[in-house]
Design a protein around this motif. Structure first.
Motif, PDB file in Angstrom:
ATOM      1  N   LEU A 187     -65.874 -75.905  59.452  1.00 19.99           N
ATOM      2  CA  LEU A 187     -66.953 -76.356  59.183  1.00 19.99           C
ATOM      3  C   LEU A 187     -68.671 -75.951  59.576  1.00 19.99           C
ATOM      4  CD1 LEU A 187     -67.543 -79.517  57.911  1.00 19.99           C
ATOM      5  CD2 LEU A 187     -67.814 -80.400  59.456  1.00 19.99           C
ATOM      6  N   SER A 188     -69.132 -75.661  58.158  1.00 21.25           N
ATOM      7  CA  SER A 188     -70.267 -75.229  58.519  1.00 21.25           C
ATOM      8  C   SER A 188     -71.276 -76.797  58.539  1.00 21.25           C
ATOM      9  CB  SER A 188     -70.518 -74.304  57.003  1.00 21.25           C
ATOM     10  OG  SER A 188     -69.673 -73.424  57.020  1.00 21.25           O
ATOM     11  N   LEU A 252     -60.400 -76.565  66.105  1.00 20.83           N
ATOM     12  CA  LEU A 252     -62.093 -77.005  65.079  1.00 20.83           C
ATOM     13  C   LEU A 252     -62.649 -75.570  65.813  1.00 20.83           C
ATOM     14  CD1 LEU A 252     -63.460 -78.672  62.893  1.00 20.83           C
ATOM     15  CD2 LEU A 252     -64.574 -80.382  65.140  1.00 20.83           C
ATOM     16  N   ILE A 253     -63.715 -75.158  64.387  1.00 19.75           N
ATOM     17  CA  ILE A 253     -64.604 -74.131  64.647  1.00 19.75           C
ATOM     18  C   ILE A 253     -66.428 -74.629  63.879  1.00 19.75           C
ATOM     19  CG2 ILE A 253     -65.896 -71.993  64.019  1.00 19.75           C
ATOM     20  CD1 ILE A 253     -62.297 -71.180  63.906  1.00 19.75           C
ATOM     21  N   LEU A 293     -68.121 -73.797  73.520  1.00 15.73           N
ATOM     22  CA  LEU A 293     -66.731 -73.670  73.624  1.00 15.73           C
ATOM     23  C   LEU A 293     -65.863 -74.912  74.124  1.00 15.73           C
ATOM     24  CD1 LEU A 293     -65.437 -70.517  75.586  1.00 15.73           C
ATOM     25  CD2 LEU A 293     -66.113 -70.895  72.665  1.00 15.73           C
ATOM     26  N   ALA A 294     -65.681 -75.982  73.874  1.00 22.55           N
ATOM     27  CA  ALA A 294     -65.244 -77.047  74.922  1.00 22.55           C
ATOM     28  C   ALA A 294     -63.370 -77.478  74.627  1.00 22.55           C
ATOM     29  CB  ALA A 294     -66.110 -78.556  73.936  1.00 22.55           C
ATOM     30  N   PRO A 300     -59.186 -77.070  71.207  1.00 21.71           N
ATOM     31  CA  PRO A 300     -60.281 -76.862  71.748  1.00 21.71           C
ATOM     32  C   PRO A 300     -61.237 -76.622  70.463  1.00 21.71           C
ATOM     33  CG  PRO A 300     -58.064 -74.971  71.470  1.00 21.71           C
ATOM     34  CD  PRO A 300     -57.683 -76.527  70.977  1.00 21.71           C
ATOM     35  N   VAL A 301     -62.629 -76.484  70.481  1.00 24.54           N
ATOM     36  CA  VAL A 301     -63.196 -76.950  70.186  1.00 24.54           C
ATOM     37  C   VAL A 301     -64.294 -75.762  69.997  1.00 24.54           C
ATOM     38  CG1 VAL A 301     -65.207 -77.338  68.608  1.00 24.54           C
ATOM     39  CG2 VAL A 301     -63.116 -79.503  69.590  1.00 24.54           C
TER      40      VAL A 301
END
Length: 410
Positions: A187-188, A252-253, A293-294, A300-301
């Protein structure tokens, strides 16, 4: 939580190794469709490989002691008693003073313990002149010497490369249990970001190229990408879109919105997705310091910087390691590196790792790395580079001619 308390590169890798779990979902795949998947359970050999003693060369099966003393000036003399045909069990037997011709890969006849290469002997009307003495076991592979029945051939967490597939096929394995293929969401964010297909840009707008570069890297690592589009700098919309995408994917990025600014809601959005939340908010690295980072409820995100070069370098360094852990892959190996000599002095700041884009070329049998100097937002530096040079945080730079580690772009 205190944000922007930066971590070192080493601390970041350690946190990734500690916190990122492997997915639990597995599937059974046909061997020919399992390339680049990760084994979810170990594979034990059900039989010996090879299943019989065989020759590694074209030559004559002999008793090694019958060749002792043979030389160019004083050859030995043995009798040819027959030959072995490929795929057949030998009918001829090797006894004292007798030999049997055997091709490469052929089964060793009874009574023999080694094979003399055809180059080291001469057939003269069924009389074999031997010009070299050989040792017992020379030019022979014993049954089970490659793989022994009952042996664990591949451990869980092994990435199935072509060579692993070949080893499994040699055992007659047709199906393997692997971790399922990952899907990451991308998602941008940003009012200035527009779809990359936009033909004419309005003043102040930027095409969303990060989606293609990040998705391209993920695809190279055998990971599917679900594109969530572009979201405006509005917290409620950003949170809603991120949550909807998060629910559909394994990781998710988020691109953009990771620096300090009034409209950068990435941290708050990530914290809202689940516990324990952010574990890295800033890395002592250039480029790419504003990285998040999460881990949100086991997923992971990754919050990437908006600049294209920064985003690619960060995703290559840390995103790949996160995805490898998530896929269930063993991660003892560091990212692939080659060593090259640097063409010029490059200063660096102590306490910060620097990653410099370089062009690789060969000169007089040695690899050289030429720095491509440019700001993190310059897209052409990505196109011109063949890799990135790593300057460790404890160094104040590198000197011309010094050998440096390079992470290739391929």
């Amino acid at each position: 939580m205190q944000f922007f308390k930066v971590k070192t590169v080493e601390e970041t890798f350690a946190l990734i190794d500690e916190k990122i779990p492997a997915i639990k979902q597995t599937e059974v795949r046909e061997l020919s469709e399992a390339l680049h998947y990760i084994l979810a359970s170990p594979v034990a050999a059900k039989e010996n490989v090879p299943s019989f003693d065989r020759s590694t060369v074209d030559g004559y099966a002999v008793r090694a002691k019958d060749t002792y003393g043979s030389s160019e000036s004083m050859p030995g003399f043995l009798t040819i008693a027959g030959e072995v045909k490929m795929g057949e069990v030998p009918t001829a037997e090797v006894t004292q003073g007798k030999v049997v011709y055997v091709p490469t890969g052929g089964m060793l006849p009874k009574g023999s313990d080694s094979v003399i290469m055809i180059e080291h002997c001469e057939d003269v009307d069924t009389l074999l002149n031997t010009y070299k003495q050989i040792a017992p076991g020379e030019n022979v592979i014993r049954a089970g010497e490659d793989i022994t029945e009952g042996e664990i051939l591949l451990e869980s967490g092994t990435k199935l490369r072509p060579q692993e597939l070949g080893a499994l096929a040699s055992l007659g394995v047709t199906h393997v249990t692997v971790f399922k293929k990952l899907t990451v969401g991308y998602l941008s964010s940003g009012d200035e970001i527009v779809p990359y297909q936009t033909e004419t840009l309005r003043e102040g707008h930027i095409r969303d190229i990060n989606y293609l570069t990040i998705a391209g890297l993920a695809n190279e690592w055998n990971v599917d990408v679900l594109y969530g589009g572009i979201v405006r700098d509005d917290f409620m919309e950003f949170q809603s879109r991120a949550k909807a995408l998060y629910d559909q994917v394994d990781c998710l990025i988020l691109s953009g919105g990771s620096s300090v600014g009034a409209k950068d809601y990435t941290t708050d959005v990530i914290q809202s997705l689940g516990e324990p939340g952010v574990f890295v908010h800033g890395i002592s690295i250039k480029p790419g310091k504003p990285t998040i980072l999460a881990l949100a409820d086991g997923k992971p995100v990754i919050g990437l910087p908006g600049h294209p070069a920064s985003a690619m370098i960060i995703f290559k360094l840390f995103g790949e390691r996160i995805l490898r852990h998530l896929k269930g892959e063993k991660c003892e190996r560091k990212p692939e590196r080659i060593f090259a000599k640097i063409t010029k002095n490059i200063p660096s700041s102590m306490g910060r790792a620097d990653f410099i884009r370089v062009r690789l070329f060969e000169k007089e049998g040695e690899w050289w790395a030429e720095p491509i100097i440019g700001k993190s937002g310059l897209i052409t530096t990505l196109v011109k580079s063949d890799g990135i040079v790593e300057i460790h945080s404890e160094k104040e730079g590198v000197s011309q001619g010094e050998s440096v580690p390079v992470i290739p772009s391929r």
